[in-house]
Design a protein around this motif. Structure first.
Motif, PDB file in Angstrom:
ATOM      1  N   ILE A  40     -86.781 -60.905  95.434  1.00 15.17           N
ATOM      2  CA  ILE A  40     -86.629 -61.645  94.175  1.00 15.17           C
ATOM      3  C   ILE A  40     -86.224 -61.036  93.032  1.00 15.17           C
ATOM      4  N   THR A  41     -86.629 -59.994  92.739  1.00 10.72           N
ATOM      5  CA  THR A  41     -86.110 -59.035  91.744  1.00 10.72           C
ATOM      6  C   THR A  41     -84.787 -58.684  91.808  1.00 10.72           C
ATOM      7  N   ALA A  98     -77.848 -61.584  89.027  1.00 14.08           N
ATOM      8  CA  ALA A  98     -77.589 -62.649  88.035  1.00 14.08           C
ATOM      9  C   ALA A  98     -77.455 -61.954  86.643  1.00 14.08           C
ATOM     10  N   TYR A  99     -78.127 -61.045  86.604  1.00 12.15           N
ATOM     11  CA  TYR A  99     -77.887 -60.305  85.076  1.00 12.15           C
ATOM     12  C   TYR A  99     -76.806 -59.339  85.112  1.00 12.15           C
ATOM     13  N   ALA A 100     -76.284 -58.841  86.153  1.00 10.96           N
ATOM     14  CA  ALA A 100     -75.168 -58.101  86.297  1.00 10.96           C
ATOM     15  C   ALA A 100     -74.003 -58.885  86.166  1.00 10.96           C
ATOM     16  N   ILE A 101     -74.006 -59.960  86.749  1.00  2.28           N
ATOM     17  CA  ILE A 101     -72.644 -60.981  86.659  1.00  2.28           C
ATOM     18  C   ILE A 101     -72.804 -61.307  85.195  1.00  2.28           C
ATOM     19  N   ALA A 145     -83.278 -67.330  86.660  1.00  2.15           N
ATOM     20  CA  ALA A 145     -82.681 -66.230  87.093  1.00  2.15           C
ATOM     21  C   ALA A 145     -83.763 -65.223  87.751  1.00  2.15           C
ATOM     22  N   ARG A 146     -84.629 -64.831  87.010  1.00  4.51           N
ATOM     23  CA  ARG A 146     -85.904 -63.892  87.273  1.00  4.51           C
ATOM     24  C   ARG A 146     -86.403 -64.474  88.729  1.00  4.51           C
ATOM     25  N   LYS A 147     -86.329 -65.547  88.989  1.00 13.45           N
ATOM     26  CA  LYS A 147     -86.860 -66.344  90.374  1.00 13.45           C
ATOM     27  C   LYS A 147     -85.944 -66.492  91.061  1.00 13.45           C
ATOM     28  N   ALA A 148     -84.708 -66.317  90.983  1.00 10.98           N
ATOM     29  CA  ALA A 148     -83.582 -66.511  92.187  1.00 10.98           C
ATOM     30  C   ALA A 148     -84.112 -65.836  93.556  1.00 10.98           C
ATOM     31  N   VAL A 149     -84.033 -66.354  94.461  1.00 10.98           N
ATOM     32  CA  VAL A 149     -84.292 -65.823  95.740  1.00 10.98           C
ATOM     33  C   VAL A 149     -83.283 -66.001  96.721  1.00 10.98           C
ATOM     34  N   ARG A 150     -81.892 -66.345  96.329  1.00  9.85           N
ATOM     35  CA  ARG A 150     -80.741 -66.426  97.206  1.00  9.85           C
ATOM     36  C   ARG A 150     -79.598 -66.090  96.429  1.00  9.85           C
ATOM     37  N   PRO A 151     -78.667 -65.385  96.954  1.00  7.10           N
ATOM     38  CA  PRO A 151     -77.616 -64.978  96.225  1.00  7.10           C
ATOM     39  C   PRO A 151     -76.656 -65.749  95.667  1.00  7.10           C
ATOM     40  N   LEU A 152     -76.400 -67.064  96.359  1.00  2.00           N
ATOM     41  CA  LEU A 152     -75.502 -68.079  95.714  1.00  2.00           C
ATOM     42  C   LEU A 152     -76.144 -68.471  94.498  1.00  2.00           C
ATOM     43  N   MET A 153     -77.552 -68.479  94.460  1.00  2.00           N
ATOM     44  CA  MET A 153     -78.314 -69.017  93.304  1.00  2.00           C
ATOM     45  C   MET A 153     -77.977 -68.004  92.067  1.00  2.00           C
ATOM     46  N   ALA A 154     -78.242 -66.633  92.330  1.00  4.58           N
ATOM     47  CA  ALA A 154     -78.293 -65.635  91.452  1.00  4.58           C
ATOM     48  C   ALA A 154     -76.701 -65.781  90.946  1.00  4.58           C
ATOM     49  N   VAL A 155     -75.701 -65.473  91.850  1.00  6.39           N
ATOM     50  CA  VAL A 155     -74.243 -65.692  91.372  1.00  6.39           C
ATOM     51  C   VAL A 155     -74.179 -66.670  90.202  1.00  6.39           C
ATOM     52  N   GLU A 161     -83.199 -79.661 100.133  1.00  4.99           N
ATOM     53  CA  GLU A 161     -83.991 -80.042  99.254  1.00  4.99           C
ATOM     54  C   GLU A 161     -85.480 -79.234  99.664  1.00  4.99           C
ATOM     55  N   ASP A 162     -85.948 -79.071 100.667  1.00  6.22           N
ATOM     56  CA  ASP A 162     -87.294 -78.573 100.806  1.00  6.22           C
ATOM     57  C   ASP A 162     -87.318 -77.125 100.472  1.00  6.22           C
ATOM     58  N   LYS A 163     -86.171 -76.413 100.724  1.00  2.00           N
ATOM     59  CA  LYS A 163     -86.272 -74.885 100.150  1.00  2.00           C
ATOM     60  C   LYS A 163     -86.048 -74.702  98.643  1.00  2.00           C
ATOM     61  N   LEU A 164     -85.522 -75.728  98.202  1.00  4.04           N
ATOM     62  CA  LEU A 164     -85.409 -75.783  96.537  1.00  4.04           C
ATOM     63  C   LEU A 164     -86.975 -75.757  95.962  1.00  4.04           C
ATOM     64  N   ALA A 165     -87.383 -76.606  96.639  1.00  7.14           N
ATOM     65  CA  ALA A 165     -88.973 -77.241  96.189  1.00  7.14           C
ATOM     66  C   ALA A 165     -89.897 -75.822  96.352  1.00  7.14           C
ATOM     67  N   HIS A 166     -89.752 -75.300  97.430  1.00  8.12           N
ATOM     68  CA  HIS A 166     -90.570 -74.315  98.129  1.00  8.12           C
ATOM     69  C   HIS A 166     -89.825 -72.952  98.541  1.00  8.12           C
ATOM     70  N   PRO A 167     -89.042 -72.079  97.489  1.00 14.07           N
ATOM     71  CA  PRO A 167     -88.279 -71.088  97.865  1.00 14.07           C
ATOM     72  C   PRO A 167     -89.070 -69.894  98.731  1.00 14.07           C
ATOM     73  N   THR A 168     -90.187 -69.713  98.575  1.00  9.48           N
ATOM     74  CA  THR A 168     -90.821 -68.694  99.206  1.00  9.48           C
ATOM     75  C   THR A 168     -91.330 -69.029 100.780  1.00  9.48           C
TER      76      THR A 168
END
Length: 169
Positions: free
Chosen positions: A6-7, A13-16, A90-100, A161-168
């Motif tokens: 997650i980190t 996200a921060y680097a981009i 962004a701190r909680k982003a768990v997927r690369p597309l989301m972070a980008v 939708e389900d993975k967005l609601a419960h990403p872990t």
């Protein structure tokens, strides 16, 4: 996923965001001070892209442009709140597309709505693709925000939708 993963995604996200702000501001410095596009107005380039200087004192499509000073600070304050919210997300982003996607939106919002409005009182737009039937003139930060939103939409379609609601899970 582990906390380490997650980190890492948040750091993407921060680097981009940092790279987007740097690219946006460097192109604006070149447009304003190197090319002196403000004095030249338009520079015709081969192909469908030209450089045309426009100061956008409003927001998208010129909204609030007639209320320059209070509109400027209203948009700056709103953008600050959005950037803080997206940075926390962004701190909680768990997927690369989301972070980008988040990084592009954060960087674009900082470049346009924070730096430009504070320094210049308006957003410096210069990418002109009217030959492609796109009537608005924009900049790198605008493009980053649009592409970032597309990445977030793509991420939501690919994950469901389900993975967005419960990403872990």
């Amino acid at each position: 996923m582990t906390a380490l993963n997650i980190t890492r995604q948040g750091w993407i996200a921060y680097a981009i965001a940092v790279a987007t702000v740097a690219l946006d501001q460097l192109t604006k410095l070149w447009i304003l001070h190197g090319l002196n596009l403000e004095a030249r107005g338009t520079v015709l380039l081969p192909g469908p892209v030209d450089l045309t200087m426009v100061w956008n004192r409003g927001m998208s499509f010129g909204l609030l442009s007639g209320h320059a000073e209070w509109g400027r600070w209203l948009l700056t304050g709103f953008s600050t709140v959005v950037v803080v919210g997206l940075t926390l997300w962004a701190r909680k982003a768990v997927r690369p597309l989301m972070a980008v996607g988040l990084g592009l939106i954060i960087g674009g919002a900082i470049g346009n709505n924070l730096i430009d409005r504070v320094i210049y009182g308006a957003v410096a737009d210069f990418i002109d693709v009217r030959d492609l039937y796109f009537p608005w003139i924009f900049n790198i930060a605008d493009a980053a925000i649009s592409v970032g939103v597309a990445f977030l939409l793509l991420d939501s379609f690919l994950t469901g939708e389900d993975k967005l609601a419960h990403p872990t899970e």
